[in-house]
Scaffold this motif. Structure first.
Motif, PDB file in Angstrom:
ATOM      1  N   ASP A 181     -14.972   4.527  -4.883  1.00 18.86           N
ATOM      2  CA  ASP A 181     -14.675   3.002  -5.527  1.00 18.86           C
ATOM      3  C   ASP A 181     -13.238   2.386  -4.886  1.00 18.86           C
ATOM      4  N   ILE A 182     -13.368   1.065  -5.221  1.00 22.96           N
ATOM      5  CA  ILE A 182     -12.262   0.374  -4.483  1.00 22.96           C
ATOM      6  C   ILE A 182     -11.568  -0.066  -5.847  1.00 22.96           C
ATOM      7  N   GLU A 183     -10.369  -0.545  -5.618  1.00 24.37           N
ATOM      8  CA  GLU A 183      -9.507  -1.173  -6.648  1.00 24.37           C
ATOM      9  C   GLU A 183      -8.815  -2.378  -6.074  1.00 24.37           C
ATOM     10  N   ALA A 184      -9.154  -3.601  -6.444  1.00 26.43           N
ATOM     11  CA  ALA A 184      -8.518  -4.890  -5.763  1.00 26.43           C
ATOM     12  C   ALA A 184      -7.181  -5.190  -6.484  1.00 26.43           C
ATOM     13  N   GLU A 185      -5.882  -5.166  -5.833  1.00 29.21           N
ATOM     14  CA  GLU A 185      -4.783  -5.145  -6.348  1.00 29.21           C
ATOM     15  C   GLU A 185      -3.670  -6.091  -5.691  1.00 29.21           C
ATOM     16  N   VAL A 186      -2.496  -6.367  -6.384  1.00 32.17           N
ATOM     17  CA  VAL A 186      -1.678  -7.039  -5.471  1.00 32.17           C
ATOM     18  C   VAL A 186      -0.430  -6.199  -5.470  1.00 32.17           C
ATOM     19  N   GLY A 187       0.161  -6.089  -4.220  1.00 32.39           N
ATOM     20  CA  GLY A 187       1.337  -5.165  -4.351  1.00 32.39           C
ATOM     21  C   GLY A 187       2.560  -5.849  -4.265  1.00 32.39           C
ATOM     22  N   PHE A 188       3.834  -5.338  -4.550  1.00 29.00           N
ATOM     23  CA  PHE A 188       5.163  -5.973  -4.579  1.00 29.00           C
ATOM     24  C   PHE A 188       6.020  -5.054  -3.923  1.00 29.00           C
ATOM     25  N   LEU A 189       6.952  -5.466  -3.073  1.00 28.14           N
ATOM     26  CA  LEU A 189       7.608  -4.702  -1.952  1.00 28.14           C
ATOM     27  C   LEU A 189       9.108  -4.883  -2.407  1.00 28.14           C
ATOM     28  N   VAL A 190       9.689  -3.919  -2.755  1.00 29.40           N
ATOM     29  CA  VAL A 190      11.281  -3.959  -2.873  1.00 29.40           C
ATOM     30  C   VAL A 190      12.141  -3.946  -1.669  1.00 29.40           C
ATOM     31  N   VAL A 215      -3.578  -4.950  -1.861  1.00 25.73           N
ATOM     32  CA  VAL A 215      -3.438  -3.508  -1.958  1.00 25.73           C
ATOM     33  C   VAL A 215      -4.941  -3.134  -2.465  1.00 25.73           C
ATOM     34  N   ASN A 216      -5.857  -2.058  -1.739  1.00 23.54           N
ATOM     35  CA  ASN A 216      -6.721  -1.448  -2.175  1.00 23.54           C
ATOM     36  C   ASN A 216      -6.503  -0.246  -2.604  1.00 23.54           C
ATOM     37  N   ASP A 217      -6.441   0.217  -3.567  1.00 29.71           N
ATOM     38  CA  ASP A 217      -6.108   1.519  -4.371  1.00 29.71           C
ATOM     39  C   ASP A 217      -7.493   2.339  -4.433  1.00 29.71           C
ATOM     40  N   TRP A 218      -7.834   2.743  -3.059  1.00 26.15           N
ATOM     41  CA  TRP A 218      -9.407   3.420  -3.158  1.00 26.15           C
ATOM     42  C   TRP A 218      -9.152   4.712  -4.156  1.00 26.15           C
ATOM     43  N   SER A 219     -10.057   4.899  -4.692  1.00 28.86           N
ATOM     44  CA  SER A 219     -10.501   5.851  -6.118  1.00 28.86           C
ATOM     45  C   SER A 219     -11.595   6.736  -5.929  1.00 28.86           C
ATOM     46  N   ALA A 220     -11.800   8.032  -6.091  1.00 22.66           N
ATOM     47  CA  ALA A 220     -12.613   8.913  -6.191  1.00 22.66           C
ATOM     48  C   ALA A 220     -12.965   9.143  -7.653  1.00 22.66           C
ATOM     49  N   ARG A 221     -13.774   8.365  -8.265  1.00 25.72           N
ATOM     50  CA  ARG A 221     -14.054   8.329  -9.833  1.00 25.72           C
ATOM     51  C   ARG A 221     -14.482   9.633 -10.347  1.00 25.72           C
ATOM     52  N   PRO A 233      -4.098  10.527 -13.041  1.00 22.55           N
ATOM     53  CA  PRO A 233      -4.491  10.650 -11.629  1.00 22.55           C
ATOM     54  C   PRO A 233      -3.667  11.292 -10.727  1.00 22.55           C
ATOM     55  N   PHE A 234      -4.483  12.150  -9.672  1.00 18.72           N
ATOM     56  CA  PHE A 234      -3.830  12.921  -8.878  1.00 18.72           C
ATOM     57  C   PHE A 234      -4.610  12.845  -7.759  1.00 18.72           C
ATOM     58  N   LEU A 235      -5.638  13.712  -7.100  1.00 18.10           N
ATOM     59  CA  LEU A 235      -6.510  13.883  -5.987  1.00 18.10           C
ATOM     60  C   LEU A 235      -7.489  12.520  -5.964  1.00 18.10           C
ATOM     61  N   GLY A 236      -7.708  12.114  -7.147  1.00 16.55           N
ATOM     62  CA  GLY A 236      -8.625  10.966  -7.136  1.00 16.55           C
ATOM     63  C   GLY A 236      -8.126   9.824  -6.446  1.00 16.55           C
ATOM     64  N   LYS A 237      -6.783   9.661  -6.528  1.00 13.47           N
ATOM     65  CA  LYS A 237      -6.100   8.549  -5.865  1.00 13.47           C
ATOM     66  C   LYS A 237      -5.246   8.652  -4.715  1.00 13.47           C
ATOM     67  N   SER A 238      -4.793   9.863  -4.361  1.00 10.66           N
ATOM     68  CA  SER A 238      -3.764   9.942  -3.545  1.00 10.66           C
ATOM     69  C   SER A 238      -4.228  10.142  -1.899  1.00 10.66           C
ATOM     70  N   PHE A 239      -5.560   9.880  -1.661  1.00  8.93           N
ATOM     71  CA  PHE A 239      -6.150  10.274  -0.299  1.00  8.93           C
ATOM     72  C   PHE A 239      -5.849   9.191   0.799  1.00  8.93           C
ATOM     73  N   LEU A 240      -5.704   7.765   0.242  1.00  8.86           N
ATOM     74  CA  LEU A 240      -5.776   6.748   0.976  1.00  8.86           C
ATOM     75  C   LEU A 240      -5.023   5.575  -0.070  1.00  8.86           C
ATOM     76  N   THR A 241      -4.242   4.641   0.354  1.00 10.78           N
ATOM     77  CA  THR A 241      -3.976   3.410  -0.570  1.00 10.78           C
ATOM     78  C   THR A 241      -3.746   2.572   0.779  1.00 10.78           C
ATOM     79  N   SER A 242      -4.757   1.257   0.937  1.00 14.66           N
ATOM     80  CA  SER A 242      -4.720   0.329   1.980  1.00 14.66           C
ATOM     81  C   SER A 242      -3.877  -0.748   1.612  1.00 14.66           C
ATOM     82  N   VAL A 243      -2.833  -1.378   2.501  1.00 16.66           N
ATOM     83  CA  VAL A 243      -2.213  -2.658   2.108  1.00 16.66           C
ATOM     84  C   VAL A 243      -2.570  -3.339   3.488  1.00 16.66           C
ATOM     85  N   SER A 244      -2.361  -4.905   3.150  1.00 20.34           N
ATOM     86  CA  SER A 244      -2.476  -5.751   3.915  1.00 20.34           C
ATOM     87  C   SER A 244      -1.226  -5.953   5.052  1.00 20.34           C
ATOM     88  N   PRO A 245      -1.224  -6.277   6.500  1.00 20.33           N
ATOM     89  CA  PRO A 245      -0.269  -6.262   7.296  1.00 20.33           C
ATOM     90  C   PRO A 245       0.819  -7.093   7.046  1.00 20.33           C
TER      91      PRO A 245
END
Length: 408
Positions: A181-190, A215-221, A233-245
């Motif tokens: 699955d996907i998760e359409a998100e917005v990320g904030f950088l400190v 942010v797209n927080d790819w998820s293995a449901r 959440p653990f392995l269902g989330k930790s394989f990849l999180t994509s961010v815009s450049p």
């Protein structure tokens, strides 16, 4: 007016000036600023070594005064013809550059702050209980993710493997996720860290947060459903999180600030933003699958703001570090066409999505390409672009030996 020839309606105009890290063939990654269809090479234009490090971290760590000073300087350079001869040689066509992960991610936290998303999942999985858990309206729920698997847009999405157990199965099996699955998100950088043991109050949000990305927080449901009780959440989330450049400076979103939705219960003082100024943001997201528009999640509907998320993240004394990324959680609105995940759009896989070519989806198939884009209001009716984050699903790296092992 600017002297660079900016395309009509560009989201990368002078009201935006997002930062990224780029390279050209045979050169090292360095900081750039998107200006229309060009990238301004900051390392070359400024001569400042802080922009030649290959990440935004060193610049972000300088703090709000430095951020504001450079932004003012860039706007002067790009509007005054007197600077043209010095600046123009450092404007490179965006099509000729490669974009990299913009920051060295220190820590990654993902929240769960859309009421509509949380209620949708609650109705799916707890039909005989209230859709929201008792704590949801009192604090921003989140989990710590894996910073080392945050990657820039375009990074292949290798289908993850792990333990899965459907309700009817007698025992779990090991294998590729069947509910990716996907998760359409917005990320904030400190940008600016904090001292261990100290809290960051709501009023100090803009003193610490540098900018915003997608942010797209790819998820293995299926992996997530089996593993998440009791710790989450653990392995269902930790394989990849994509961010815009591209990282849009917080200052560029001043015209996008809106009040958050009304809260149903009184908030504890450290989360009560009634007098702190609104940090809801009117960001419009779009989710596309293989080029087809699936949904348009509205970020302004998020129940918890990024300022509240940061205040809660540090209320126990946890310290911030330059490069920390915290994401909003799935953005969903009240409409069926405003859902930010496939699990909602297909209602847990029970209502397949029909695409324009006649094919259907419940979850992602190998070869699928997901693209998230977003924009926000700028001055004088303009729009600020947040760029895009894209990923193509690749088959699991799953051998015959792995298949045999998975059946044991």
């Amino acid at each position: 007016m600017s002297w660079p020839d900016l395309p009509a309606g560009t989201g990368f105009g002078l009201a935006n000036l997002p930062y990224g890290v780029f390279s050209t063939p045979g050169t090292a990654p360095r900081t750039g600023v998107a200006v229309g269809d060009s990238v301004l090479d900051l390392a070359a234009a400024t001569g400042d070594p802080v922009h030649a490090t290959g990440s935004l971290n060193a610049f972000m760590a300088q703090g709000p005064e430095a951020w504001a000073a450079l932004r003012q300087r860039l706007r002067a350079w790009l509007t005054d013809e007197a600077h043209r001869s010095a600046v123009e040689p450092h404007l490179l066509p965006r099509r000729d550059v490669s974009l990299h992960l913009p920051v060295e991610v220190a820590d990654y936290v993902d929240f769960y702050s859309s009421r509509h998303h949380a209620e949708n999942l609650g109705r799916m999985f707890r039909p005989d209980s209230p859709p929201l858990t008792p704590n949801w309206q009192h604090l921003p729920i989140g989990y710590h993710g894996r910073a080392g698997t945050v990657a820039v847009s375009g990074t292949p999405v290798v289908r993850p493997c792990g333990q899965r157990k459907a309700p009817a199965d007698e025992a779990p099996t090991l294998g590729p996720s069947q509910r990716l699955d996907i998760e359409a998100e917005v990320g904030f950088l400190v940008g600016v860290g904090s001292v261990l043991g100290a809290r960051v109050p709501l009023a100090d949000f803009s003193q610490h947060v540098f900018g915003v990305c997608l942010v797209n927080d790819w998820s293995a449901r299926d992996l997530q459903a089996w593993e998440y009780v009791p710790l989450g959440p653990f392995l269902g989330k930790s394989f990849l999180t994509s961010v815009s450049p591209w990282v849009v400076p917080l200052a560029a979103l001043e015209h996008a600030r809106v009040p958050p939705p009304a809260r149903d219960v009184p908030l504890l003082p450290y989360l009560d933003d009634a007098d702190a100024g609104p940090w809801g943001l009117d960001i419009a997201l779009e989710v596309r699958l293989n080029g087809e528009l699936l949904s348009c999640p509205p970020f302004r509907e998020m129940y918890w703001t990024a300022a509240q998320q940061l205040a809660h993240l540090t209320v126990n004394g946890a310290s911030l570090r330059t490069g920390d990324l915290f994401a909003s959680g799935t953005v969903s609105g009240p409409g069926e066409d405003q859902r930010g995940s496939l699990i909602e759009l297909s209602w847990g896989g029970r209502e397949p999505i029909t695409l324009a070519d006649g094919s259907t989806r419940t979850f992602l198939e190998d070869g699928d390409v997901v693209t998230l884009t977003a924009s926000a209001p700028g001055p004088d009716g303009s729009r600020i672009a947040l760029g895009e984050v894209t990923g193509r699903v690749q088959p699991a790296r799953w051998t015959a030996t792995d298949r045999q092992e998975g059946r044991r």
